[in-house]
Design a protein around this motif. Structure first.
Motif, PDB file in Angstrom:
ATOM      1  N   GLN A  67      47.368  44.090  20.604  1.00 39.04           N
ATOM      2  CA  GLN A  67      48.092  44.902  21.580  1.00 39.04           C
ATOM      3  C   GLN A  67      47.283  45.083  22.864  1.00 39.04           C
ATOM      4  N   LEU A  68      45.986  45.279  22.735  1.00 34.04           N
ATOM      5  CA  LEU A  68      45.132  45.412  23.916  1.00 34.04           C
ATOM      6  C   LEU A  68      45.075  44.107  24.695  1.00 34.04           C
ATOM      7  N   ASP A  69      45.001  42.996  23.974  1.00 35.42           N
ATOM      8  CA  ASP A  69      45.030  41.686  24.648  1.00 35.42           C
ATOM      9  C   ASP A  69      46.346  41.491  25.394  1.00 35.42           C
ATOM     10  N   GLN A  70      47.434  41.880  24.765  1.00 33.98           N
ATOM     11  CA  GLN A  70      48.749  41.742  25.390  1.00 33.98           C
ATOM     12  C   GLN A  70      48.837  42.596  26.655  1.00 33.98           C
ATOM     13  N   ALA A  71      48.306  43.815  26.594  1.00 28.36           N
ATOM     14  CA  ALA A  71      48.325  44.686  27.771  1.00 28.36           C
ATOM     15  C   ALA A  71      47.505  44.086  28.912  1.00 28.36           C
ATOM     16  N   ALA A  72      46.357  43.513  28.572  1.00 31.53           N
ATOM     17  CA  ALA A  72      45.508  42.882  29.592  1.00 31.53           C
ATOM     18  C   ALA A  72      46.208  41.681  30.218  1.00 31.53           C
ATOM     19  N   ARG A  73      46.805  40.838  29.400  1.00 35.23           N
ATOM     20  CA  ARG A  73      47.500  39.658  29.927  1.00 35.23           C
ATOM     21  C   ARG A  73      48.665  40.059  30.819  1.00 35.23           C
ATOM     22  N   GLY A  74      49.419  41.067  30.387  1.00 34.19           N
ATOM     23  CA  GLY A  74      50.581  41.486  31.155  1.00 34.19           C
ATOM     24  C   GLY A  74      50.219  41.945  32.554  1.00 34.19           C
ATOM     25  N   PHE A  75      49.124  42.693  32.668  1.00 29.75           N
ATOM     26  CA  PHE A  75      48.725  43.202  33.979  1.00 29.75           C
ATOM     27  C   PHE A  75      48.055  42.127  34.821  1.00 29.75           C
ATOM     28  N   ILE A  76      47.088  41.441  34.251  1.00 24.42           N
ATOM     29  CA  ILE A  76      46.285  40.489  35.007  1.00 24.42           C
ATOM     30  C   ILE A  76      47.131  39.381  35.610  1.00 24.42           C
ATOM     31  N   ASN A  77      48.194  38.985  34.937  1.00 26.66           N
ATOM     32  CA  ASN A  77      49.014  37.884  35.437  1.00 26.66           C
ATOM     33  C   ASN A  77      50.156  38.340  36.343  1.00 26.66           C
ATOM     34  N   HIS A  78      50.144  39.612  36.705  1.00 27.83           N
ATOM     35  CA  HIS A  78      51.110  40.115  37.675  1.00 27.83           C
ATOM     36  C   HIS A  78      50.421  40.267  39.031  1.00 27.83           C
ATOM     37  N   ALA A  79      51.171  40.096  40.096  1.00 26.66           N
ATOM     38  CA  ALA A  79      50.587  40.093  41.451  1.00 26.66           C
ATOM     39  C   ALA A  79      49.928  41.405  41.821  1.00 26.66           C
ATOM     40  N   ARG A  80      50.342  42.538  41.199  1.00 25.44           N
ATOM     41  CA  ARG A  80      49.720  43.807  41.569  1.00 25.44           C
ATOM     42  C   ARG A  80      48.284  43.912  41.058  1.00 25.44           C
ATOM     43  N   ALA A  81      47.903  43.036  40.127  1.00 22.37           N
ATOM     44  CA  ALA A  81      46.527  43.006  39.640  1.00 22.37           C
ATOM     45  C   ALA A  81      45.646  42.163  40.554  1.00 22.37           C
ATOM     46  N   ILE A  82      46.120  40.976  40.886  1.00 30.15           N
ATOM     47  CA  ILE A  82      45.367  40.077  41.772  1.00 30.15           C
ATOM     48  C   ILE A  82      46.317  39.024  42.338  1.00 30.15           C
ATOM     49  N   HIS A  83      46.206  38.796  43.628  1.00 34.98           N
ATOM     50  CA  HIS A  83      46.987  37.721  44.238  1.00 34.98           C
ATOM     51  C   HIS A  83      46.251  37.194  45.466  1.00 34.98           C
ATOM     52  N   SER A  84      46.593  35.991  45.852  1.00 33.10           N
ATOM     53  CA  SER A  84      45.955  35.355  46.998  1.00 33.10           C
ATOM     54  C   SER A  84      46.364  36.054  48.285  1.00 33.10           C
ATOM     55  N   ASP A  85      45.425  36.157  49.214  1.00 32.11           N
ATOM     56  CA  ASP A  85      45.760  36.733  50.524  1.00 32.11           C
ATOM     57  C   ASP A  85      46.237  35.655  51.499  1.00 32.11           C
ATOM     58  N   GLY A  86      46.322  34.407  51.017  1.00 29.50           N
ATOM     59  CA  GLY A  86      46.793  33.307  51.848  1.00 29.50           C
ATOM     60  C   GLY A  86      45.735  32.713  52.749  1.00 29.50           C
ATOM     61  N   ASP A  87      44.530  33.241  52.658  1.00 26.85           N
ATOM     62  CA  ASP A  87      43.462  32.768  53.540  1.00 26.85           C
ATOM     63  C   ASP A  87      42.175  32.501  52.765  1.00 26.85           C
TER      64      ASP A  87
END
Length: 311
Positions: free
Chosen positions: A230-250
């Motif tokens: 369950q903890l792994d699932q929670a980590a994957r769910g957040f980390i793979n969403h843009a609000r966790a990390i996304h490119s700034d385009g630069d």
């Protein structure tokens, strides 16, 4: 799960100044007019206060557990609440229908309150470690939902200013429950118990702060028998969403402020932090992280809007 925001900090100073301003002598500047100066002075005296987050500070009494215990805590009532009021509009994101939980009182706010009452009566020190971890995470999330329900409607959990202290913001410092003779706040559960005892960065993905920017409130109650997955699932769910990390385009990245507030929990340096992300990253994020010359963070963001369904 939060930093000390500047606006309530300034507002607190101004509230302090108002009575003095009315009592000012003729010709004397009201203290409220000096509020900006006072803000600067206090901020200089407390470097890093504005973006500070609580440290992991163990309360030793809560280390007690029974490794041989077979006691199983029943979280069925909390699961019933989650089944009824939590929705998943997109991968890695959930919402809680506070309005409906108030209108359907027996299955909503009353059920949350009854579940919390059940948890308060449990002797936590008699549980094994896995049961304790599930207990504290579920209790934290139920208390957060209860606080919002008690003050709804609000646009943000930060609007619920019930924490003690002149510059306190939000509900996190308010003592909410008494367990085994000790009163506890949300901050106590997260920073005095969960983080220091388990020292597991995945805890940040499990405890929910009722905000869009926060890791999702899990649709399943945490269960000692499967808490690792369950903890792994929670980590994957957040980390793979843009609000966790996304490119700034630069060539750089915009990360969640969660990683800024609790930087050391995710690794001492950039390499360790990226390794943490890669542990749970899907193919798209992995490709982005693998094809950069260095890990450059250009900004951090956090959306404090309430995690209620959007109209």
């Amino acid at each position: 799960m939060r930093s000390l925001p500047l606006l309530p900090f300034v507002s607190g100073l101004c509230r302090l100044c108002r009575p003095v301003r009315r009592a000012s002598l003729p010709g004397w500047p009201g203290l409220a007019s000096l509020a900006p100066v006072l803000v600067v002075m206090v901020m200089l005296a407390m470097p890093g206060a504005v973006n500070a987050a609580p440290k992991a500070d163990l309360w030793p009494d809560w280390q007690v557990y029974d490794p041989q215990s077979t006691i199983m805590v029943d979280h069925a009532e909390w699961q019933g609440v989650l089944d009824r009021f939590v929705d998943q509009p997109e991968a890695g994101v959930t919402t809680f229908d506070y309005q409906r939980a108030l209108s359907e009182r027996a299955n909503g706010i009353y059920a949350v309150a009854h579940y919390i009452d059940q948890m308060v009566d449990i002797s936590v020190s008699r549980l094994n470690r896995a049961e304790q971890m599930a207990y504290w995470i579920n209790l934290y999330n139920a208390l957060t939902v209860k606080v919002v329900l008690d003050h709804y409607p609000v646009a943000s959990i930060r609007d619920i200013d019930i924490s003690p202290g002149l510059f306190a913001s939000g509900p996190w410092g308010k003592k909410l429950v008494r367990i085994e003779g000790r009163t506890l706040s949300l901050d106590d559960i997260e920073h005095r118990i969960l983080r220091p005892i388990w020292q597991d960065a995945r805890i940040h993905y499990a405890v929910n702060c009722a905000s869009i920017g926060c890791p999702a409130l899990a649709r399943d109650a945490y269960d000692a028998k499967r808490i690792e997955s369950q903890l792994d699932q929670a980590a994957r769910g957040f980390i793979n969403h843009a609000r966790a990390i996304h490119s700034d385009g630069d060539g750089g990245f915009v990360i969640s402020s969660l990683y800024d507030w609790y930087r050391d929990d995710f690794g001492a340096g950039d390499a360790q932090f990226v390794a943490h992300l890669l542990t749970f990253a899907g193919p798209e994020l992995t490709a982005q992280l693998d094809h950069i010359g260095g890990f450059d963070v250009s900004d951090d963001e956090y959306d404090w809007a309430l995690n209620a369904p959007q109209s």
